[in-house]
Design a protein around this motif. Structure first.
Motif, mmCIF file in Angstrom:
data_model
loop_
_atom_site.group_PDB
_atom_site.id
_atom_site.type_symbol
_atom_site.label_atom_id
_atom_site.label_comp_id
_atom_site.label_asym_id
_atom_site.label_seq_id
_atom_site.Cartn_x
_atom_site.Cartn_y
_atom_site.Cartn_z
ATOM 1 N N PHE A 1 0.831 -1.201 0.000
ATOM 2 C CA PHE A 1 0.000 0.000 0.000
ATOM 3 C C PHE A 1 0.868 1.256 0.000
ATOM 4 O O PHE A 1 2.041 1.208 0.371
ATOM 5 C CB PHE A 1 -0.925 -0.004 1.222
ATOM 6 N N PRO A 2 0.283 2.387 -0.385
ATOM 7 C CA PRO A 2 1.020 3.650 -0.362
ATOM 8 C C PRO A 2 0.817 4.393 0.950
ATOM 9 O O PRO A 2 -0.073 4.059 1.748
ATOM 10 C CB PRO A 2 0.389 4.426 -1.516
ATOM 11 N N LEU B 1 5.384 2.974 7.997
ATOM 12 C CA LEU B 1 6.409 2.289 8.799
ATOM 13 C C LEU B 1 7.470 1.652 7.914
ATOM 14 O O LEU B 1 8.660 1.668 8.250
ATOM 15 C CB LEU B 1 5.741 1.239 9.679
ATOM 16 N N ALA B 2 7.069 1.086 6.789
ATOM 17 C CA ALA B 2 8.042 0.457 5.889
ATOM 18 C C ALA B 2 9.022 1.489 5.346
ATOM 19 O O ALA B 2 10.237 1.249 5.294
ATOM 20 C CB ALA B 2 7.313 -0.239 4.743
ATOM 21 N N GLU B 3 8.509 2.652 4.931
ATOM 22 C CA GLU B 3 9.392 3.689 4.399
ATOM 23 C C GLU B 3 10.337 4.218 5.473
ATOM 24 O O GLU B 3 11.532 4.436 5.215
ATOM 25 C CB GLU B 3 8.564 4.832 3.802
ATOM 26 N N GLU B 4 9.821 4.443 6.665
ATOM 27 C CA GLU B 4 10.687 4.937 7.734
ATOM 28 C C GLU B 4 11.737 3.897 8.103
ATOM 29 O O GLU B 4 12.909 4.230 8.328
ATOM 30 C CB GLU B 4 9.847 5.327 8.950
ATOM 31 N N ALA B 5 11.329 2.624 8.168
ATOM 32 C CA ALA B 5 12.276 1.562 8.512
ATOM 33 C C ALA B 5 13.345 1.421 7.447
ATOM 34 O O ALA B 5 14.526 1.167 7.751
ATOM 35 C CB ALA B 5 11.533 0.242 8.695
ATOM 36 N N LEU C 1 9.967 4.167 -4.414
ATOM 37 C CA LEU C 1 9.785 5.153 -3.357
ATOM 38 C C LEU C 1 11.096 5.751 -2.875
ATOM 39 O O LEU C 1 11.143 6.911 -2.491
ATOM 40 C CB LEU C 1 9.061 4.501 -2.168
ATOM 41 N N ALA C 2 12.156 4.971 -2.878
ATOM 42 C CA ALA C 2 13.455 5.454 -2.396
ATOM 43 C C ALA C 2 14.523 4.442 -2.787
ATOM 44 O O ALA C 2 14.241 3.327 -3.217
ATOM 45 C CB ALA C 2 13.443 5.656 -0.882
ATOM 46 N N GLY C 3 15.785 4.862 -2.633
ATOM 47 C CA GLY C 3 16.905 3.974 -2.917
ATOM 48 C C GLY C 3 17.510 4.220 -4.284
ATOM 49 O O GLY C 3 17.101 5.127 -5.023
ATOM 50 N N SER C 4 18.493 3.410 -4.648
ATOM 51 C CA SER C 4 19.170 3.569 -5.933
ATOM 52 C C SER C 4 18.184 3.338 -7.060
ATOM 53 O O SER C 4 17.306 2.486 -6.987
ATOM 54 C CB SER C 4 20.331 2.574 -6.036
#
Length: 831
Positions: free
Chosen positions: A158-159, A175-179, A269-272
């Motif tokens: 989910f977003p 929580l997934a993005e923060e983790a 969402l984030a990362g390389s």
């Protein structure tokens, strides 16, 4: 040899049982797939909120097509949902859904993890969710799982922007993005680092979706065809996904197989940066590990030379790879991780190539701390291979054997496994302590994230395979032969000498009158002699007339009568029960779950029950009840003096319904009973002649629709609900009899409700029904579909979306009074 006095050597033909249905032996083609997975060192973690949120087709594709180590982290165990197959709610429903998830993972090839978050019920936004969940605690659990599982890639279902609908869904993405951002930072949750290391995943995605009328996919997003066919498994990933999802039986998620191309879409969402694939630029070969290149080459050679008709010929080369793994330096945390994981995979492959089957079966499913239990350990080598049984270790006793195993001969070793006096009783680790509103309490850091407990007892088997010692652990289980089901396995249970079961979690007393409660004391061992005592808090009176317990055999039960009487001015109390045996006090109650699709489950908790005194009047006495998906309303009504008759289909069609002052349908009865349409005419005639028909909530969605008529006039069941159990309630028709007879209903009657006000409210486009209540969640418009009433003929029809199925078992006084008023709605003059 020391074990000879225990040894009974049996040589016989044997067919493989259902064993350990959780880890069946692999076929030759499945071994080849596992060999190919052995040569891949990538990992991916899927994160969402509940059982059933996971994308089983994507998990199957990642696990068996991409051959990645694949995991699903469900933040909750689904404790707050509804149950389509039985009466269990709360923690017991969470137990069922935990096992359904584990069955799903055995099907799609992924692994299962959980956080400590408790599913408190539907939440409309993440802000509400985090008022119940301790955000920092659940975040620490997500970080803990990431640091241990070490995923290269994280995928959210989910977003963070709310399109997932449920507040838990959105919270899981937050929580997934923060983790993802902090798992590699040692300043966050440093207490975890005495057990693990920091880990930074390479990137995180949102797996966009097109369901429920909402399409969040776009051709501009990364897309991957996951609809392929796996020849080694003989199934497409759509077929595997359907079988996996169909394990969610308590939610009614039986799914049809799909075949052919099927695209999944991803938004990074984030990362390389990644353009074409989730793993763009990520090394998933053995070369990511110092010294791993040689291992890659050795496994590749084994795959190239693998003989599908004679897997055992690969054993010497597999053992050589095992020795290579053993020689790897563990200075690098990533090396330690992959060495540990691949050793586990390799050991299983070697067993399957050799056709080795091992089992430790106890003679009973239960044992007490400090006792011993006879166990029959069996081993068979079903292919021609150089395998020696070097040692069998059980109950801290090791036995040298040096027994060369002969092909296709079954070896049996009978002995007794002792259980340490200090051994804890068996109960799910997350239920060992009472939980709070938003989280389970788990003190052991190493247990956090695990799906379930390890085995109560296990045995170590040390084999020498092709000259190299390889150690295995097998759980001690119990098995028996059922005349219908055949061979049945269940986990071994460590239990107290006896258990004390009280009749209900909450016992209700009406108008200050005392009554007798029946307690059941069950022996788990022979010759249980003791004395039962009970205490009630708040001055309530509790007395046991015959407290002495004498149970001769294990399994014997004694029914003990306890008279309980409320005390004026004390609305609730807690009754505690215990039995004293030889100076020791035992005070555990047991609750069991028995469904064919999951292993037997149970919990141990304190032998207590909540006592509630309610001032309540009732009109009428004889209630007919039509069972639905399962609820506790019938027993609740019996507690307050109603006579409840469970109505089957024949009784509805052929019986005299006029004998009943009211008829109630259980939750989701119209979803689960295909004959409800057939019963429509009989039930409407019953209402016309002066009966009250109360229909509890049903669902009307893609999973469970209502294809039948329910009331005298059409109305529509929606997904509208009020999840704030404290939401203000407005009486739209304060003069209506439902608020005055036989009980005066006031705002105070909506105090103390749990989890929600109601679910699956109704709308009435024809304005045929009287709407008597209005309520709203914070910042939302008021809803008036929680309680619809229609005078029809001389009787009354009611649709109740109010959550009586939760409130009555919880002993909520106002819910009892209001329900009594629905049952007692007045008969109208003949029209």
């Amino acid at each position: 040899m020391k074990l000879l006095r225990y040894l009974a050597l049996a040589v016989m033909g044997v067919t493989a049982p259902h064993v350990q249905a959780q880890t069946p032996a692999a076929s030759s083609s499945e071994i080849l797939l596992q060999l190919k997975k052995l040569n891949v060192t990538g990992s991916v973690l899927y994160i969402a909120a509940h059982p059933d949120d996971e994308n089983t087709r994507l998990l199957a594709y990642l696990a068996s097509e991409r051959k990645l180590r694949t995991g699903y982290l469900s933040l909750t165990r689904g404790d707050g949902g509804q149950n389509l197959i039985g009466k269990e709610q709360g923690e017991m429903l969470g137990l069922i859904r935990t096992q359904e998830l584990l069955a799903a993972r055995r099907t799609d090839g992924a692994e299962q993890f959980f956080s400590r978050a408790f599913d408190f019920g539907f939440s409309k936004n993440p802000q509400e969710t985090f008022t119940f969940w301790n955000k920092g605690l659940v975040l620490s659990d997500v970080v803990w799982v990431i640091r241990n599982f070490k995923p290269d890639v994280i995928i959210c279902r989910f977003p963070t922007t709310g399109e997932g609908g449920h507040g838990h869904h959105t919270a899981s993405a937050i929580l997934a993005e923060e983790a993802f951002k902090i798992a590699g930072d040692p300043r966050w949750f440093p207490e975890q680092l005495q057990y693990t290391q920091v880990w930074q995943p390479k990137r995180i995605f949102w797996n966009t979706f097109n369901f429920g009328g909402l399409n969040t996919t776009s051709e501009s997003q990364m897309k991957i065809d996951v609809g392929g066919y796996n020849q080694l498994l003989g199934k497409s990933y759509g077929e595997i996904a359907a079988a996996s999802r169909s394990n969610h039986k308590s939610q009614g998620f039986g799914s049809a197989s799909t075949r052919g191309e099927s695209f999944e879409y991803f938004k990074q969402l984030a990362g390389s940066s990644a353009k074409k694939d989730l793993f763009d630029g990520i090394n998933t070969s053995w070369s990511r590990i110092p010294g791993g290149t040689a291992i890659q080459a050795a496994i590749s050679k084994i795959i190239a030379q693998y003989n599908i008709q004679a897997p055992e010929r690969s054993i010497p080369q597999l053992v050589a790879v095992y020795r290579q793994l053993q020689s790897l330096s563990e200075k690098n945390p990533e090396t330690h991780y992959w060495k540990t994981q691949k050793e586990k995979e390799l050991k299983a492959i070697i067993l399957d190539c050799a056709g080795i089957w091992m089992e430790a079966a106890a003679t009973d499913y239960k044992v007490m701390p400090g006792a011993s239990i006879p166990v029959n350990t069996q081993i068979i080598l079903r292919k021609k291979a150089a395998v020696e049984l070097e040692q069998l270790v059980y109950a801290a006793s090791d036995t040298a054997m040096q027994l060369q195993l002969k092909p296709n001969q079954l070896y049996a070793f009978k002995h007794a496994d002792a259980v340490p006096v200090s051994q804890a009783y068996s109960t799910p680790y997350w239920l060992q302590q009472p939980h709070n509103t938003g989280a389970f309490i788990v003190d052991d850091q190493l247990m956090i994230g695990k799906a379930e407990n390890g085995p109560a007892l296990s045995e170590q088997v040390h084999l020498k395979i092709d000259g190299v010692r390889i150690d295995y652990e097998i759980p001690v289980v119990y098995k028996y032969t059922d005349p219908v089901k055949g061979e049945v396995y269940r986990p071994l249970e460590v239990l107290p000498p006896l258990t004390i079961n009280l009749p209900e979690a909450v016992n209700v007393f009406r108008n200050g009158k005392g009554r007798v409660l029946s307690l059941t004391v069950k022996a788990n061992k022979p010759d249980v002699n003791g004395r039962l005592s009970v205490t009630a808090s708040g001055g309530w009176y509790a007395d046991v007339e015959q407290p002495e317990i004498h149970l001769k055999s294990a399994g014997d039960e004694a029914i003990i009568q306890v008279y309980v009487e409320p005390v004026a001015g004390v609305p609730s109390s807690e009754l505690k029960a215990s039995v004293r045996i030889d100076g020791n006090s035992y005070e555990k109650s047991i609750r069991r779950i028995d469904y064919e699709h999951i292993p037997a489950q149970f919990t141990l908790s304190s032998a207590t029950t909540r006592l509630v005194s309610i001032d309540m009047y009732k009109s009428g006495n004889n209630i007919g009840y039509i069972a639905g998906a399962g609820d506790e309303i019938p027993s609740c009504l019996q507690q307050v003096g109603y006579k409840v008759t469970m109505l089957n289909d024949d009784m509805i069609e052929q019986g005299d319904l006029s004998a009943y002052d009211a008829i109630v349908t259980g939750v989701r009865a119209y979803n689960t009973n295909p004959k409800m349409q057939q019963h429509y005419k009989a039930l409407m005639n019953y209402v016309k002649k002066g009966g009250n028909l109360i229909v509890q909530y049903n669902t009307n969605n893609r999973i469970s629709s209502v294809p039948v008529d329910i009331g005298p006039y059409p109305f529509t069941i929606t997904r509208d609900r009020v999840t704030d159990e404290h939401a203000a309630v407005t009486f739209l028709r304060p003069d209506h009899a439902v608020f005055h007879f036989p009980n005066e209903i006031t705002q105070a009657d909506f105090d103390g409700w749990i989890q929600e006000r109601g679910i699956y409210f109704a709308t009435d486009s024809l304005n045929k029904y009287t709407k008597v209540l209005s309520m709203a969640d914070p910042k939302e418009n008021a809803q008036d579909g929680s309680l619809l009433i229609k005078a029809y003929g001389r009787g009354n029809f009611v649709y109740a979306g109010l959550a009586f199925f939760r409130e009555l078992p919880a002993g909520v006084p106002g819910a009892y009074r209001l329900f009594a008023n629905l049952l007692g709605l007045p008969v109208h003059e003949k029209r």
